[in-house]
Design a protein around this motif. Structure first.
Motif, mmCIF file in Angstrom:
data_model
loop_
_atom_site.group_PDB
_atom_site.id
_atom_site.type_symbol
_atom_site.label_atom_id
_atom_site.label_comp_id
_atom_site.label_asym_id
_atom_site.label_seq_id
_atom_site.Cartn_x
_atom_site.Cartn_y
_atom_site.Cartn_z
ATOM 1 N N VAL A 145 0.843 -1.190 0.000
ATOM 2 C CA VAL A 145 0.000 0.000 0.000
ATOM 3 C C VAL A 145 0.881 1.244 0.000
ATOM 4 N N LEU A 146 0.702 2.108 -1.010
ATOM 5 C CA LEU A 146 1.460 3.347 -1.102
ATOM 6 C C LEU A 146 0.488 4.523 -1.043
ATOM 7 N N MET A 147 0.755 5.488 -0.170
ATOM 8 C CA MET A 147 -0.131 6.629 0.029
ATOM 9 C C MET A 147 0.641 7.936 -0.066
ATOM 10 N N ALA A 148 -0.018 8.952 -0.639
ATOM 11 C CA ALA A 148 0.589 10.280 -0.744
ATOM 12 C C ALA A 148 -0.505 11.342 -0.639
ATOM 13 N N THR A 149 -0.242 12.376 0.135
ATOM 14 C CA THR A 149 -1.220 13.451 0.301
ATOM 15 C C THR A 149 -1.100 14.485 -0.811
ATOM 16 N N TYR A 150 -2.212 15.189 -1.009
ATOM 17 C CA TYR A 150 -2.263 16.295 -1.975
ATOM 18 C C TYR A 150 -3.218 17.342 -1.409
ATOM 19 N N ASP A 151 -2.727 18.571 -1.273
ATOM 20 C CA ASP A 151 -3.498 19.665 -0.682
ATOM 21 C C ASP A 151 -3.720 19.387 0.799
ATOM 22 N N ASP A 152 -4.838 18.760 1.157
ATOM 23 C CA ASP A 152 -5.089 18.406 2.561
ATOM 24 C C ASP A 152 -5.545 16.963 2.648
ATOM 25 N N GLY A 153 -4.866 16.183 3.489
ATOM 26 C CA GLY A 153 -5.206 14.769 3.607
ATOM 27 C C GLY A 153 -5.657 14.363 4.987
ATOM 28 N N ALA A 154 -6.006 15.341 5.860
ATOM 29 C CA ALA A 154 -6.239 14.974 7.247
ATOM 30 C C ALA A 154 -7.565 15.442 7.850
ATOM 31 N N THR A 155 -8.183 16.460 7.314
ATOM 32 C CA THR A 155 -9.337 17.078 7.988
ATOM 33 C C THR A 155 -10.460 16.090 8.276
ATOM 34 N N LYS A 156 -10.799 15.222 7.342
ATOM 35 C CA LYS A 156 -11.903 14.284 7.529
ATOM 36 C C LYS A 156 -11.476 12.938 8.122
ATOM 37 N N SER A 166 -2.605 2.881 10.485
ATOM 38 C CA SER A 166 -1.545 2.491 11.413
ATOM 39 C C SER A 166 -1.283 0.994 11.351
ATOM 40 N N ASP A 167 -2.337 0.214 11.167
ATOM 41 C CA ASP A 167 -2.182 -1.245 11.071
ATOM 42 C C ASP A 167 -1.416 -1.661 9.819
ATOM 43 N N LEU A 168 -1.335 -0.755 8.844
ATOM 44 C CA LEU A 168 -0.566 -1.035 7.625
ATOM 45 C C LEU A 168 0.928 -0.737 7.818
ATOM 46 N N GLY A 169 1.276 -0.211 9.000
ATOM 47 C CA GLY A 169 2.682 0.054 9.315
ATOM 48 C C GLY A 169 3.040 1.509 9.499
ATOM 49 N N SER A 170 2.046 2.409 9.437
ATOM 50 C CA SER A 170 2.336 3.837 9.557
ATOM 51 C C SER A 170 2.500 4.269 11.015
ATOM 52 N N THR A 171 3.411 5.202 11.212
ATOM 53 C CA THR A 171 3.606 5.817 12.528
ATOM 54 C C THR A 171 3.068 7.241 12.539
ATOM 55 N N SER A 172 3.291 7.968 11.456
ATOM 56 C CA SER A 172 2.948 9.389 11.402
ATOM 57 C C SER A 172 1.457 9.659 11.221
ATOM 58 N N ILE A 173 0.686 8.643 10.830
ATOM 59 C CA ILE A 173 -0.726 8.884 10.546
ATOM 60 C C ILE A 173 -1.464 9.415 11.766
ATOM 61 N N MET A 174 -1.040 9.057 12.944
ATOM 62 C CA MET A 174 -1.716 9.499 14.162
ATOM 63 C C MET A 174 -1.530 10.987 14.426
ATOM 64 N N THR A 175 -0.515 11.589 13.830
ATOM 65 C CA THR A 175 -0.271 13.022 14.032
ATOM 66 C C THR A 175 -0.427 13.818 12.737
ATOM 67 N N LEU A 176 -0.896 13.177 11.667
ATOM 68 C CA LEU A 176 -1.078 13.871 10.391
ATOM 69 C C LEU A 176 -2.130 14.961 10.559
ATOM 70 N N GLY A 177 -1.749 16.199 10.217
ATOM 71 C CA GLY A 177 -2.641 17.326 10.411
ATOM 72 C C GLY A 177 -3.003 18.041 9.126
ATOM 73 N N PHE A 178 -3.761 19.090 9.272
ATOM 74 C CA PHE A 178 -4.247 19.886 8.158
ATOM 75 C C PHE A 178 -3.106 20.355 7.261
ATOM 76 N N ARG A 179 -3.179 20.002 5.997
ATOM 77 C CA ARG A 179 -2.220 20.377 4.965
ATOM 78 C C ARG A 179 -0.788 19.891 5.208
ATOM 79 N N ASP A 180 -0.607 18.922 6.079
ATOM 80 C CA ASP A 180 0.714 18.288 6.199
ATOM 81 C C ASP A 180 1.006 17.539 4.899
ATOM 82 N N ASN A 181 2.291 17.424 4.555
ATOM 83 C CA ASN A 181 2.696 16.590 3.426
ATOM 84 C C ASN A 181 3.206 15.256 3.964
#
Length: 227
Positions: A145-156, A166-181
Motif C-alpha cells: 500500500v502506497l499513500m501520498a497526500t495532496y493539498d489536505d489529507g487529514a481534515t476528515k 496504522s495497522d498497515l505500518g504507519s507511525t505518522s498517521i496518528m499526528t497527520l494534520g491539516f495540509r501536512d505533506n
C-alpha cells in the motif's frame, strides 16, 4: 700516390657515413609513421566512455537487490501539482495520468508480482471518510500500500481511519494534520512498523509555499512476498 689513396679513403668513408645517415633518417620516418598509425587505430578501437549516470527503475539513486521492488513517490506540491507514485518503472499515479486528487492518494500493488491492483484518491477536505474506511478494510493480506497526500489529507480523517492506516505500518498517521505533506509505503498484514514514511508538518514559519510545506519525496526497495 699515398695522398691520392688517402683522399679516396676519406671520400669512401664520407660516402658511407652519408648513406648511413640517409638510410637511418628514412627508417626513422617510417617507424614514426607506423607507430602513429598504430596508436591511431588503437584509439579508434577503444570503447567510448560514457559520462551518463546509470539509470535505475523509477529514477531511484541505486538498484534494488533481487526479490525487491523499486519504488519512488512524492507528495503533492501545495494545491497545484499532484503527487506521483512509481513502482518498478511503472508510474501508477500522477498528474500526467490524471488519476490523482485532493486528499489521500492510494496505489495498491500485488506483493508477489509487483503488478498494480488498484489506484484511488479520497477527498479528506470536502469528501466523506466512510468510502475511504471501507476501502482500507478491503485489502488482501500481502498487498503493498502506497499513500501520498495532496493539498489536505487529514481534515476528515477519523480515529478509525487512522487506526486502519496504522495497522498497515504507519507511525505518522496518528499526528497527520491539516495540509501536512506525507508519503507512506506499508502493507496489509505487516508485523512491524514500516521504514518507508516521510512527514512534513504544515508550519507557517517553515512552509516553502504559502499555506503548504515543501514537497516530500521518498524512494526505496520493497521486499517481495515470497510465501
Amino acid at each position: 700516390m699515398r695522398i691520392a689513396g688517402a683522399a679516396k679513403l676519406v671520400i669512401a668513408v664520407a660516402v658511407f657515413l652519408l648513406m648511413f645517415y640517409v638510410i637511418s633518417q628514412v627508417f626513422e620516418i617510417k617507424m614514426d609513421a607506423s607507430l602513429g598509425n598504430l596508436f591511431a587505430r588503437s584509439a579508434l578501437d577503444l570503447p567510448l566512455r560514457t559520462t551518463k549516470p546509470p539509470k535505475y527503475k523509477c529514477g531511484t539513486t541505486k538498484a534494488c537487490p533481487a526479490n525487491h521492488f523499486a519504488f519512488k513517490m512524492a507528495s503533492g506540491a501545495a494545491n497545484v501539482v499532484g503527487p506521483k507514485i512509481c513502482v518498478e518503472d511503472n508510474v501508477l499515479m500522477s498528474g500526467v495520468k490524471n488519476n490523482v486528487g485532493r486528499g489521500i492518494n492510494i496505489a495498491l500493488v500485488n506483493g508477489k508480482t509487483g503488478e498494480v491492483v488498484d489506484t484511488k484518491f479520497f477527498d479528506m477536505w470536502g469528501g466523506d471518510v466512510a468510502p475511504f474506511i471501507e476501502f482500507l478494510k478491503s485489502f488482501a493480506d500481502g498487498t503493498i500500500v502506497l499513500m501520498a497526500t495532496y493539498d489536505d489529507g487529514a481534515t476528515k480523517l477519523t480515529e478509525e481511519a487512522r487506526k486502519l492506516i496504522s495497522d498497515l505500518g504507519s507511525t505518522s498517521i496518528m499526528t497527520l494534520g491539516f495540509r501536512d505533506n506525507w508519503v507512506f509505503c506499508g502493507g496489509k498484514g505487516i508485523k512491524t512498523k514500516s521504514p518507508f514514511e516521510q512527514h512534513i508538518k504544515n508550519n507557517k514559519d517553515t512552509n516553502k509555499y504559502e499555506g503548504w510545506p515543501e514537497v516530500v519525496e521518498m524512494e526505496g526497495c520493497i521486499p517481495q512476498k515470497l510465501e
